[in-house]
Write an enzyme that holds these catalytic residues in place. Structure first.
Site, short mmCIF file in Angstrom:
data_model
loop_
_atom_site.label_atom_id
_atom_site.label_comp_id
_atom_site.label_asym_id
_atom_site.label_seq_id
_atom_site.Cartn_x
_atom_site.Cartn_y
_atom_site.Cartn_z
N TYR A 134 0.74 -1.09 -0.07
CA TYR A 134 0.09 0.06 0.03
C TYR A 134 0.88 1.14 -0.03
CZ TYR A 134 -3.67 -3.37 1.59
OH TYR A 134 -4.52 -4.25 1.49
N HIS A 139 0.41 -11.97 0.56
CA HIS A 139 -0.58 -10.92 0.00
C HIS A 139 -1.50 -11.61 -0.96
CE1 HIS A 139 -1.62 -6.42 -0.44
NE2 HIS A 139 -2.54 -7.23 -0.45
#
Length: 281
Positions: free
Chosen positions: A52, A110
């Site tokens: 992010y 992820h």
């Protein structure tokens, strides 16, 4: 208040997502205020990732949690697939430095990359043994991935799976969500209220959603969040940079949807009747 138990920790069922936060320095103070508002309102979980903003979200979270008792927080971060092999410890260390923390509570793979799954979870387990994460899990795994993982020697140590799940995107209900419930693996629902680019109908303008919202004197977003956590062992992590919206998000944990409410919502957004591809953002 609805709760979820992950790795023997009882947590409020609505946490704080941080995707796309930390990208714009001009709104940093507002984003920090939003995160703190959520924590002060009763949230405990903050979900972030090294991806992010290439670490910017973790840095923002690190600033937001300064002054809070670490024991009262539950921090989740994620490692990119191409960083999972021999460099995982360096990447986790970098995440911890950005967060200003000695450990994360949950470290997620992820999404699935090309490395053998056993090698990946062996590295994750090594990080748990070293104390740099209290537990490890996965993200964007479908039922075949979870079944394969579970059958590996340490696969049953998986603490959670994080997938896209909301009222308008219910594909995981066909088989995956039930599998996870039977095996005691909590679901972390990302994008639990959808977003402008996702997957179809505008849930917040749906007549049935609005009817249920009026019954509960709630916002449509609160009803959609309450729906996301009405099933057992589902933790929702909505993201907002608006402090007032954050307060509303956390308050949605206290909305109890009854059978009539659920029937209206199911009529508007039916459960899947066949296996669907896993929705991913």
């Amino acid at each position: 208040m609805k709760t979820v138990t992950i790795d023997h920790q009882v947590l409020p069922a609505i946490g704080i997502g941080t995707w796309h936060m930390g990208d714009d320095s001009t709104v940093e103070s507002q984003e920090i205020k939003a995160i703190r508002t959520g924590l002060n309102a009763g949230a405990k979980v903050i979900d972030t990732a090294e991806m992010y903003g290439s670490g910017a979200a973790e840095t923002l979270v690190g600033k937001a949690i300064q002054g809070y008792n670490r024991d009262h927080l539950y921090l989740i971060s994620k490692v990119l697939p191409n960083n999972i092999a021999k460099t995982i410890e360096a990447h986790l260390d970098a995440s911890l430095q950005r967060l200003g923390a000695d450990y994360v509570d949950l470290y997620l793979y992820h999404w699935r990359g090309g490395a053998p799954l056993i090698d990946t979870i062996t590295e994750l387990e090594r990080m748990r043994i070293k104390g740099k994460t209290k537990a490890w899990g996965v993200s964007n795994f479908d039922i075949d991935d979870m079944s394969e993982l579970w059958n590996l020697p340490i696969g049953s140590k998986v603490a959670a799976n994080e997938d896209l799940y909301n009222l308008g995107s219910r594909g995981i209900e066909y088989s995956l969500l039930g599998w996870q419930n039977r095996h005691g693996v909590p679901m972390i629902a990302y994008s639990p209220v959808g977003n402008a680019d996702s997957l179809g109908a505008n849930m917040t303008r749906n007549a049935n959603v609005l009817k249920v919202a009026a019954r509960h004197e709630a916002t449509p977003y609160q009803i959609i969040l309450a729906w996301a956590i009405h099933q057992p062992q589902v933790l929702a992590i909505p993201k907002t940079a608006q402090p007032d919206h954050m307060t509303d998000n956390v308050a949605a944990m206290n909305i109890d949807l009854n059978k009539e409410d659920l029937a209206l919502l199911n009529a508007a957004f039916p459960a899947p009747t066949q296996k669907q591809p896993l929705d991913i953002l």
